[in-house]
Design an enzyme around this catalytic site. Structure first.
Site, mmCIF file in Angstrom:
data_model
loop_
_atom_site.group_PDB
_atom_site.id
_atom_site.type_symbol
_atom_site.label_atom_id
_atom_site.label_comp_id
_atom_site.label_asym_id
_atom_site.label_seq_id
_atom_site.Cartn_x
_atom_site.Cartn_y
_atom_site.Cartn_z
ATOM 1 N N ARG A 199 -2.682 -0.138 21.297
ATOM 2 C CA ARG A 199 -3.546 -0.176 22.477
ATOM 3 C C ARG A 199 -4.985 -0.339 22.035
ATOM 4 O O ARG A 199 -5.412 0.277 21.048
ATOM 5 C CB ARG A 199 -3.446 1.136 23.259
ATOM 6 N N HIS A 204 -4.935 -1.863 8.884
ATOM 7 C CA HIS A 204 -4.620 -3.219 9.351
ATOM 8 C C HIS A 204 -3.989 -3.992 8.196
ATOM 9 O O HIS A 204 -4.475 -3.921 7.059
ATOM 10 C CB HIS A 204 -5.910 -3.902 9.826
#
Ligand code: GRF
Length: 218
Positions: free
Chosen positions: A90, A108
């Protein structure tokens, strides 16, 4: 002990790696709460199996900031000091980010600033890079953008598809996230512009310049 609040939406392998490192004494932190916006996330079952406080906070039907306010209240209730995004699918509202300045970490699966956003491993493969990896960074109001805490690299091999590359990167993610949490929990760093400088770096640089001053002097 730094109190961690883990936010996840899916598989939860980064969360599990962190929990395992804490359990075997390799990471001095404690998981105060695990929050998922997805009731069916495997990460939820893994957290419950470990007996960790686990909350399911579905975001469906709520405005982004309204959901974030509820999550922030739950984190505050659990006295969380560091918010750990571990596959939390989100976007965070600017309001949420402002509640935890330099206290939210994300991982990431690329060497940022290359390949932000979704399907980073496929982006890297399609681009044709020879090296990829993962990045742990502070979260700011822009996607995959805040100051970089650490990165780890892996080679991209000729036979790779996005799955084999993702698996190779994931091994490094599981190491990198705990290392980054440990570094940030220690408080022995400062942020200078976009650069996160650790005391060892700073001391190392000072020592280097001392040496050069001395050698020039001699
Ligand atoms: C990881 O690849 C992470 O880099 C990205 O989302 C994935 C989450 O995987 N942000 P998991 O749920 O931790 O297994």
């Amino acid at each position: 002990m730094t109190r961690l609040g883990i936010l996840l939406s899916g598989r939860g392998s980064n969360f599990i790696a962190i929990a395992d490192n804490i359990a075997r004494g390799a990471l001095a932190a404690e998981i105060a709460v695990v929050i998922s916006n997805q009731p069916q996330a495997p990460g939820v079952a893994a957290a419950q199996a470990r007996g960790l406080p686990t909350l399911i906070m579905p975001s469906k039907g709520l405005q982004r900031e309204e959901h974030d306010r509820r999550v922030a209240a739950a984190l505050a209730e659990s006295e969380v000091e560091l918010v750990i995004l571990a596959g939390y699918m989100r976007l965070l509202s600017p309001w949420f980010v402002r509640q935890f300045p330099e206290r939210i970490l994300n991982i990431h699966p690329s060497l940022l600033p290359a390949f932000p956003g979704l399907d980073a491993q496929k982006q890297a493969l399609d681009y044709g890079v020879a090296v990829s990896g993962c990045t742990v960074h502070f979260v700011d109001e822009n996607l995959d953008h805040g100051p970089i805490i650490l990165q780890k690299t892996v080679p991209v091999l000729p036979a790779d598809d996005e799955h084999t590359l993702a698996a190779r990167i994931l091994v490094q993610e599981h190491i990198a996230y705990s290392e980054a949490i440990s570094l940030i929990s220690s408080g022995r760093y400062r942020i200078q512009g976009r650069r996160v400088l650790f005391e060892t770096d700073i001391a190392g640089k000072a020592a280097q310049s001392d040496n050069s001053t001395h050698s020039t002097g001699l």
